[in-house]
Design a protein around this motif. Sequence first.
Motif, mmCIF file in Angstrom:
data_model
loop_
_atom_site.group_PDB
_atom_site.id
_atom_site.type_symbol
_atom_site.label_atom_id
_atom_site.label_comp_id
_atom_site.label_asym_id
_atom_site.label_seq_id
_atom_site.Cartn_x
_atom_site.Cartn_y
_atom_site.Cartn_z
ATOM 1 N N GLY A 196 0.809 -1.219 0.000
ATOM 2 C CA GLY A 196 0.000 0.000 0.000
ATOM 3 C C GLY A 196 0.840 1.265 0.000
ATOM 4 N N ASP A 197 2.004 1.199 0.617
ATOM 5 C CA ASP A 197 2.864 2.377 0.707
ATOM 6 C C ASP A 197 3.603 2.636 -0.611
ATOM 7 O OD1 ASP A 197 3.971 4.549 2.060
ATOM 8 O OD2 ASP A 197 5.683 3.380 2.791
ATOM 9 N N ALA A 198 4.182 1.590 -1.190
ATOM 10 C CA ALA A 198 4.922 1.745 -2.453
ATOM 11 C C ALA A 198 3.985 2.161 -3.582
ATOM 12 C CB ALA A 198 5.635 0.443 -2.804
ATOM 13 N N PHE B 174 10.193 4.833 -4.877
ATOM 14 C CA PHE B 174 9.562 4.949 -3.562
ATOM 15 C C PHE B 174 9.705 3.675 -2.731
ATOM 16 C CE2 PHE B 174 7.261 8.102 -6.057
ATOM 17 C CZ PHE B 174 7.298 9.182 -5.190
ATOM 18 N N ASP B 175 9.915 3.870 -1.430
ATOM 19 C CA ASP B 175 9.799 2.771 -0.465
ATOM 20 C C ASP B 175 10.794 1.650 -0.747
ATOM 21 O OD1 ASP B 175 8.349 2.136 1.876
ATOM 22 O OD2 ASP B 175 7.140 0.652 0.809
ATOM 23 N N CYS B 176 11.981 1.997 -1.205
ATOM 24 C CA CYS B 176 12.922 0.979 -1.659
ATOM 25 C C CYS B 176 14.346 1.524 -1.549
ATOM 26 C CB CYS B 176 12.589 0.626 -3.109
ATOM 27 S SG CYS B 176 13.726 -0.531 -3.856
ATOM 28 N N ASP C 118 11.871 7.749 0.667
ATOM 29 C CA ASP C 118 11.774 6.495 1.419
ATOM 30 C C ASP C 118 11.760 6.742 2.918
ATOM 31 O OD1 ASP C 118 11.701 3.791 1.889
ATOM 32 O OD2 ASP C 118 13.784 3.398 1.347
ATOM 33 N N HIS C 119 11.453 5.676 3.643
ATOM 34 C CA HIS C 119 11.563 5.720 5.111
ATOM 35 C C HIS C 119 12.286 4.477 5.630
ATOM 36 C CE1 HIS C 119 7.906 3.082 6.216
ATOM 37 N NE2 HIS C 119 8.115 2.962 4.925
ATOM 38 N N HIS C 120 13.009 3.779 4.763
ATOM 39 C CA HIS C 120 13.833 2.658 5.227
ATOM 40 C C HIS C 120 15.221 3.165 5.632
ATOM 41 C CE1 HIS C 120 10.777 0.436 2.895
ATOM 42 N NE2 HIS C 120 11.011 -0.529 3.752
ATOM 43 N N LEU C 121 15.854 2.410 6.526
ATOM 44 C CA LEU C 121 17.167 2.793 7.044
ATOM 45 C C LEU C 121 18.298 2.504 6.071
ATOM 46 C CD1 LEU C 121 17.288 1.480 10.720
ATOM 47 C CD2 LEU C 121 17.759 3.815 9.956
ATOM 48 N N SER D 207 5.651 6.057 7.114
ATOM 49 C CA SER D 207 5.440 5.564 5.748
ATOM 50 C C SER D 207 6.166 6.470 4.762
ATOM 51 C CB SER D 207 3.943 5.542 5.407
ATOM 52 O OG SER D 207 3.450 6.861 5.281
ATOM 53 N N THR D 208 6.375 5.951 3.561
ATOM 54 C CA THR D 208 6.934 6.785 2.505
ATOM 55 C C THR D 208 5.934 7.879 2.121
ATOM 56 O OG1 THR D 208 8.295 4.987 1.687
ATOM 57 C CG2 THR D 208 7.815 6.744 0.138
ATOM 58 N N THR D 209 4.643 7.558 2.189
ATOM 59 C CA THR D 209 3.652 8.583 1.833
ATOM 60 C C THR D 209 3.704 9.763 2.809
ATOM 61 O OG1 THR D 209 1.869 7.489 3.071
ATOM 62 C CG2 THR D 209 2.059 6.939 0.726
ATOM 63 N N THR E 168 -1.593 1.477 5.981
ATOM 64 C CA THR E 168 -1.046 0.118 5.897
ATOM 65 C C THR E 168 0.291 0.006 6.642
ATOM 66 O OG1 THR E 168 -0.127 0.639 3.707
ATOM 67 C CG2 THR E 168 -2.230 -0.525 3.770
ATOM 68 N N ASP E 169 1.144 1.019 6.538
ATOM 69 C CA ASP E 169 2.459 0.921 7.181
ATOM 70 C C ASP E 169 2.406 1.131 8.696
ATOM 71 O OD1 ASP E 169 3.692 0.267 4.813
ATOM 72 O OD2 ASP E 169 5.366 1.652 5.109
ATOM 73 N N THR E 170 1.294 1.639 9.218
ATOM 74 C CA THR E 170 1.162 1.743 10.672
ATOM 75 C C THR E 170 0.254 0.637 11.204
ATOM 76 O OG1 THR E 170 -0.734 3.255 10.466
ATOM 77 C CG2 THR E 170 1.446 4.255 10.766
ATOM 78 N N GLY F 174 13.524 -4.084 6.123
ATOM 79 C CA GLY F 174 12.247 -3.631 6.672
ATOM 80 C C GLY F 174 12.453 -2.650 7.793
ATOM 81 N N HIS F 175 11.690 -2.835 8.838
ATOM 82 C CA HIS F 175 11.719 -1.927 9.970
ATOM 83 C C HIS F 175 11.854 -2.727 11.252
ATOM 84 C CE1 HIS F 175 10.335 1.060 7.107
ATOM 85 N NE2 HIS F 175 9.469 0.140 6.711
ATOM 86 N N LYS F 176 12.024 -1.993 12.358
ATOM 87 C CA LYS F 176 12.208 -2.651 13.656
ATOM 88 C C LYS F 176 11.039 -3.590 13.973
ATOM 89 C CE LYS F 176 13.327 -1.528 18.455
ATOM 90 N NZ LYS F 176 12.215 -1.739 19.370
HETATM 91 MN MN LIG Z 1 6.805 1.664 3.512
#
Ligand SMILES: [Mn+2]
Length: 317
Positions: free
Chosen positions: A25-27, A83-85, A108-111, A127-129, A157-159, A289-291
């Motif tokens: 949903g985010d990408a 996005f998101d990648c 993006d919001h990935h580390l 989220s990236t959005t 979706t990302d939350t 991904g994320h934590k």
């Molecule tokens: Mn995302």
Amino acid sequence: MNNISLLSIPKSYKILITGHINPDGDALGSGLAMKLALDNLDYSTTVSYDYINKISEELRFLPIEHVSKSDTLGSKYDLSIVFDCGDPKRLGKLEDIVLKSETIYVIDHHLDNIFGTHVEIDSNAASTTQVLYRMFIKENISVTPSIATCLLTGLITDTGRFQYSNTSSEVFDIASSLLQLGADLTLITESIYGSVSNEALQLQAEVIQRLNIFSEVGLSYSYVLQRDYSKYNTIPEETDFLIDVIRLPKETNVAMLLKEQEDGTHKGSLRSRGHIDVQTIASLFDGGGHKAAAGFSTNLTPDEILNKVSNAIRLQS
Ligand SMILES: [Mn+2]
């Protein structure tokens, strides 16, 4: 690396918009929001992703008529917006064409970002959005109701519907603004969370039957086999919601769902509700991904995967 200014993109540019393989949903929400916004500003853009079979059923309410098949793309684009990648390998079939672009924007919001000539990344964003919404506001780019729906989709979706620990007060502020801008909340939540096919639900029952609790490490585990898809007349994209039930047992802090792939390898989804960082665990398999939510692909056997994951949890405990 340079910052991104959307309004300074030359109007003559051929622009490709994309995100990670099998977009979520985010990408998808961020890519389509960007397409709608740039098209309103008279840019010429193409949106495409690498995905197996088709876009996930529950995301088909988004304006996916704007998504072009990856085999219909031009040979080169002046600008690719990703996005998101964080890793070009996660672009799948689109990796080559994106890397051919002279200019690559990564939002993006990935580390774990490793590419892009210009980046806009906030690993604290949910989220990236969320990152993209801030850019639209900063540059005074008009957010129409359909753009607002795309952006809110990524945020929801990302939350995990505003439940994960990444749900900050800013997330609620942005969600509120997006509703004022005309985002269709009911459409999003009904499409994504309000309905699954009866057969997918029957598959869920079987996956719950297989649930294994490893109490020593606080791990909840189950799996989906290839033959389940034919037995329940379901496609893999329709089973994304299963991890949400695997993570429910309150005796556990970490959940893992393994999905057998056609070639016999496995895809793993990880969730954490406590201090355990599942992104670190996924990275042992070159995943990301994320934590609190991460994923990976591997050709190790389920037993080997379980061993590795259990050891990794022990190390963090
Ligand atoms: Mn995302």
